[in-house]
Design a protein around this motif. Sequence first.
Motif, PDB file in Angstrom:
ATOM      1  N   ILE A 207     -28.146  11.629  21.225  1.00 32.10           N
ATOM      2  CA  ILE A 207     -27.615   9.985  20.649  1.00 32.10           C
ATOM      3  C   ILE A 207     -27.513  11.006  19.170  1.00 32.10           C
ATOM      4  O   ILE A 207     -28.312  11.058  18.788  1.00 32.10           O
ATOM      5  CB  ILE A 207     -29.339   9.464  20.031  1.00 32.10           C
ATOM      6  CG1 ILE A 207     -29.416   8.655  21.443  1.00 32.10           C
ATOM      7  CG2 ILE A 207     -28.730   8.461  18.976  1.00 32.10           C
ATOM      8  CD1 ILE A 207     -30.717   8.549  21.508  1.00 32.10           C
ATOM      9  N   ILE A 208     -25.462  10.751  18.984  1.00 37.30           N
ATOM     10  CA  ILE A 208     -25.205  10.995  17.861  1.00 37.30           C
ATOM     11  C   ILE A 208     -25.873  10.244  16.501  1.00 37.30           C
ATOM     12  O   ILE A 208     -25.613   8.687  16.660  1.00 37.30           O
ATOM     13  CB  ILE A 208     -23.273  10.667  17.415  1.00 37.30           C
ATOM     14  CG1 ILE A 208     -23.205  12.046  18.546  1.00 37.30           C
ATOM     15  CG2 ILE A 208     -23.088  11.161  16.197  1.00 37.30           C
ATOM     16  CD1 ILE A 208     -22.032  11.411  18.867  1.00 37.30           C
ATOM     17  N   THR A 209     -26.496  10.628  15.466  1.00 35.91           N
ATOM     18  CA  THR A 209     -26.883  10.022  14.354  1.00 35.91           C
ATOM     19  C   THR A 209     -26.329  10.218  12.991  1.00 35.91           C
ATOM     20  O   THR A 209     -26.215   9.263  12.634  1.00 35.91           O
ATOM     21  CB  THR A 209     -27.835  10.413  14.217  1.00 35.91           C
ATOM     22  OG1 THR A 209     -28.230  11.774  13.667  1.00 35.91           O
ATOM     23  CG2 THR A 209     -29.574  10.085  14.787  1.00 35.91           C
ATOM     24  N   ALA A 210     -25.881  11.208  12.723  1.00 31.36           N
ATOM     25  CA  ALA A 210     -24.960  11.217  11.532  1.00 31.36           C
ATOM     26  C   ALA A 210     -23.740  12.656  12.012  1.00 31.36           C
ATOM     27  O   ALA A 210     -23.544  13.270  12.275  1.00 31.36           O
ATOM     28  CB  ALA A 210     -25.476  12.080  10.366  1.00 31.36           C
ATOM     29  N   ALA A 211     -22.775  12.902  11.000  1.00 21.74           N
ATOM     30  CA  ALA A 211     -21.872  13.186  11.783  1.00 21.74           C
ATOM     31  C   ALA A 211     -20.907  13.802  10.361  1.00 21.74           C
ATOM     32  O   ALA A 211     -20.693  12.630   8.793  1.00 21.74           O
ATOM     33  CB  ALA A 211     -20.427  12.275  12.164  1.00 21.74           C
ATOM     34  N   VAL A 212     -20.163  14.614  10.041  1.00 18.90           N
ATOM     35  CA  VAL A 212     -19.125  15.311   9.075  1.00 18.90           C
ATOM     36  C   VAL A 212     -18.340  15.330   9.164  1.00 18.90           C
ATOM     37  O   VAL A 212     -17.408  15.578  10.611  1.00 18.90           O
ATOM     38  CB  VAL A 212     -19.844  16.386   7.813  1.00 18.90           C
ATOM     39  CG1 VAL A 212     -18.536  17.007   6.295  1.00 18.90           C
ATOM     40  CG2 VAL A 212     -21.022  16.973   7.306  1.00 18.90           C
ATOM     41  N   LEU A 213     -17.266  14.249   8.875  1.00 21.53           N
ATOM     42  CA  LEU A 213     -15.785  13.755   8.712  1.00 21.53           C
ATOM     43  C   LEU A 213     -14.967  14.446   7.761  1.00 21.53           C
ATOM     44  O   LEU A 213     -14.528  14.415   7.111  1.00 21.53           O
ATOM     45  CB  LEU A 213     -15.311  12.278   9.304  1.00 21.53           C
ATOM     46  CG  LEU A 213     -16.781  11.331   9.790  1.00 21.53           C
ATOM     47  CD1 LEU A 213     -15.769  10.052  10.111  1.00 21.53           C
ATOM     48  CD2 LEU A 213     -16.564  12.345  11.233  1.00 21.53           C
ATOM     49  N   HIS A 214     -13.860  15.191   8.342  1.00 20.09           N
ATOM     50  CA  HIS A 214     -11.947  15.372   7.908  1.00 20.09           C
ATOM     51  C   HIS A 214     -11.481  14.715   7.547  1.00 20.09           C
ATOM     52  O   HIS A 214     -10.688  14.818   8.727  1.00 20.09           O
ATOM     53  CB  HIS A 214     -12.230  17.057   8.660  1.00 20.09           C
ATOM     54  CG  HIS A 214     -10.566  17.267   8.169  1.00 20.09           C
ATOM     55  ND1 HIS A 214     -10.114  18.190   8.404  1.00 20.09           N
ATOM     56  CD2 HIS A 214     -10.500  17.707   6.717  1.00 20.09           C
ATOM     57  CE1 HIS A 214      -8.875  19.300   7.628  1.00 20.09           C
ATOM     58  NE2 HIS A 214      -9.429  18.540   7.143  1.00 20.09           N
TER      59      HIS A 214
END
Lengths: 472, 472
Positions: A207-214
């Motif tokens: 379950i993806i809870t957070a992400a760093v996006l470029h």
Amino acid sequence: MDINSFIHDLTSIVGSQGIITNPKDTEIYNTDWRQIFQGNSIAVLRPQNTQEVSDVVKLCVQYDVTIIPQGGNTSLVGGATPPKQGNQIILSLSRMNKIRNIDTIDSTMTVEAGVILEEAQNAAKNAGLYLPIVIASQGSAQIGGVIATNAGGNNTLRYGNAREFVLGLEVVTADGQILHNLRRLRKDNTGYALKQIFIGSEGTLGIITAAVLHLHPLPRSTEVALCAVPDLQHALRLLHLFNNYNPAALQAFEYISQKGMDLVCQHFPELNFPLETKAPVYIVVELAIPAQGDGLRELFETVLEKAFEEEIILDAVLAESETQRLNLWRFREEQSESQKLSGANIKNDVSVPISSIPEFIERATQACEAIYPGIQVAPFGHLGDGNIHFNLVQPANGDSKDFMNKSHDLMDAVCAVVYDLEGSFSAEHGIGQLKNYMMPSWRGGVELELMEKIKQSLDPKNILNPGKIFPN
Amino acid sequence: MDINSFIHDLTSIVGSQGIITNPKDTEIYNTDWRQIFQGNSIAVLRPQNTQEVSDVVKLCVQYDVTIIPQGGNTSLVGGATPPKQGNQIILSLSRMNKIRNIDTIDSTMTVEAGVILEEAQNAAKNAGLYLPIVIASQGSAQIGGVIATNAGGNNTLRYGNAREFVLGLEVVTADGQILHNLRRLRKDNTGYALKQIFIGSEGTLGIITAAVLHLHPLPRSTEVALCAVPDLQHALRLLHLFNNYNPAALQAFEYISQKGMDLVCQHFPELNFPLETKAPVYIVVELAIPAQGDGLRELFETVLEKAFEEEIILDAVLAESETQRLNLWRFREEQSESQKLSGANIKNDVSVPISSIPEFIERATQACEAIYPGIQVAPFGHLGDGNIHFNLVQPANGDSKDFMNKSHDLMDAVCAVVYDLEGSFSAEHGIGQLKNYMMPSWRGGVELELMEKIKQSLDPKNILNPGKIFPN
């Protein structure tokens, strides 16, 4: 299972604000956006932070309850809709909607899974940056779902799919552990690329809870043209021409079929058709660069003039204003809506090698017309990356039920051509529960065996999003 | 194990031309390029096609012999070098060196794993296309290894790592099955992204035998400048300035430290230093677009003028000719060689968030100078993507043995700063057997556990490249 004690334990994790059990209130979560799938769930959980997600997963493992992670619920393939049978909860990430950080030097954004895509786009814009995932559902799609389905869209041609923006991920695993992998690095070759495994896995592995996006530099000059083109071979030559000036200025290269254009003109007469010539193929071209007034329009005119000279295009209009720019785009954006207004319709989200697009459109059109005379074949989509929405509309004044009775035959006929051209039966929407029955024939043998091994290793109890991707 | 019968069976698969057993001839395969690692192998296999690779793997499973896949053997971390002990063969892909297909409309190239990177680059160029993986070892590195290590290089800033070019892969699995996944699609969301799992896995999960690569339009206008910059904060501002004109024209943004420049000038005096000012920081900037004479030089001059005005740069020279362009690049390209000529040296291939580069360089420099007074700190590298080669050279006229005795202390000191700044201890070269001991402290806990699960599921007998990535 003692449901009351399970609900009690869940509530003690997320609080009474974080759980919905009233069937009237859970219904919208149990139904997919297109209302094709209707499932059931014990409860809808709305945790507020990653620790709560972890605790909920651990509790579900203990009670042997499966989990359906859900973002905006707009996958179009029932990817986040629960099954009818079984003990499951829906885990909605919608309350985890904080933008944790934007760094303008690194050009990165750290966001929680429940942030609405459009809100992330706006936050980036306010910081002078650009999050280039542009999809129809951006007002409701959530970042977690965008990543879990590796969403594409109009700008994939230039910037890639969601996968290409993800620098780091925070994921809760099937046993409730937290993978802290929110690194902001462009280069990091330290063992297996774990994030890549979760991206596009439709919530079946973690379950993806957070992400760093470029993020990318914000385009400040944008120019749009609508071109009339004699056929698809010429459309490919036009693409080649733009690529050979400055491919990076090419933001979108979208195809509209003659039928698709006719339907839009019919249902949206206020969008005055701006060309002098009707044509078999239309292309919406968008160029964009960060610098203001840096010769972009001149570049555009140069390429279009060359295209006229070489008889690649029949006619073209370059937007003179922001209003006209948005207007030109609407001929492309209203494709789905105008088809809906024309009666029953069937969607095929497929891709083929770019060079095979002309052959694909020709053969698939013939096949559909042979099955259902009078059918309105109205393909459109992302020609620049080979992703065609090969949509089919019932005959004008025809019987919609009779048409829909043939929908499987028609989809099979389209897919047969795609298969023959080594394409994909799901270019950007994923598999979910709409297309999992197709997996064995398209991705069977070693491919499916490897996918099953990975599922087995990361989610041995099949607790995460069961019934998706893999055939039942 | 009956070695003779094993060798006999191997020979019957690959023929006598496809196997080397003479220790004199296998030695070069048993030793890594930097000659740090020296291993042993029963034989070196050189299969000619994918079926032979599959048959060799199946035979090894049967005989319980492990397999070390090997490309150009230039990973720099001993990633393709066998261990000293144990029963293993080296599986060299070097004879699988055919370019199967180039498609100029799709902009794709289907290549076998043993194709030398430079040959693939040249073939693309001859077709008017560009394969933008530019690395020092391109004359010997093979495509299979480039993908298995997710190689980076000078152009990652613009085009991404190897991962970003791979549209499809053909892989022989640990049980000898063949994954046929050579699709030429830009978009394909059909289940788990298997190719992503093999890319960067250093031959521990499968043997890559062929790949479909996505090519870019060939740059036909290229401009290069060398800039003198007061410090790294200003270098970041310069990067920002270029990104805000047309980021896509920015092909490379490479950092040279003052010490690094001094060493090159000392050892390559024929490269007349072209600037009037010595400076703490130098940047090599390359812009490139496919169109000829389309205002690229004017764009470059505009940005440089703005940089002068804003006092971001102290001085700059824009190459006037192809010769001068290559000359300017040599100040960057001779960094490693000039350091080698200056005595014993230590390499650190690390990355940090771009915004942390100034702090990283300052703190790591101080730490190294405290440990070894007189040390020559000569960092350089891919500033545009945060990947710094933080290289250390012994003091002039110092004792090289004494210096190398401190190498672990120095590397640990550099890594401590990288760790603190949430960076990576291996930005582009991977782990191999040089850095696997570092995995538990850097990527331990859930990360390593998930990697082990994946390894266990895809290679349960640990037959592929044992002793790499994972700590022994």
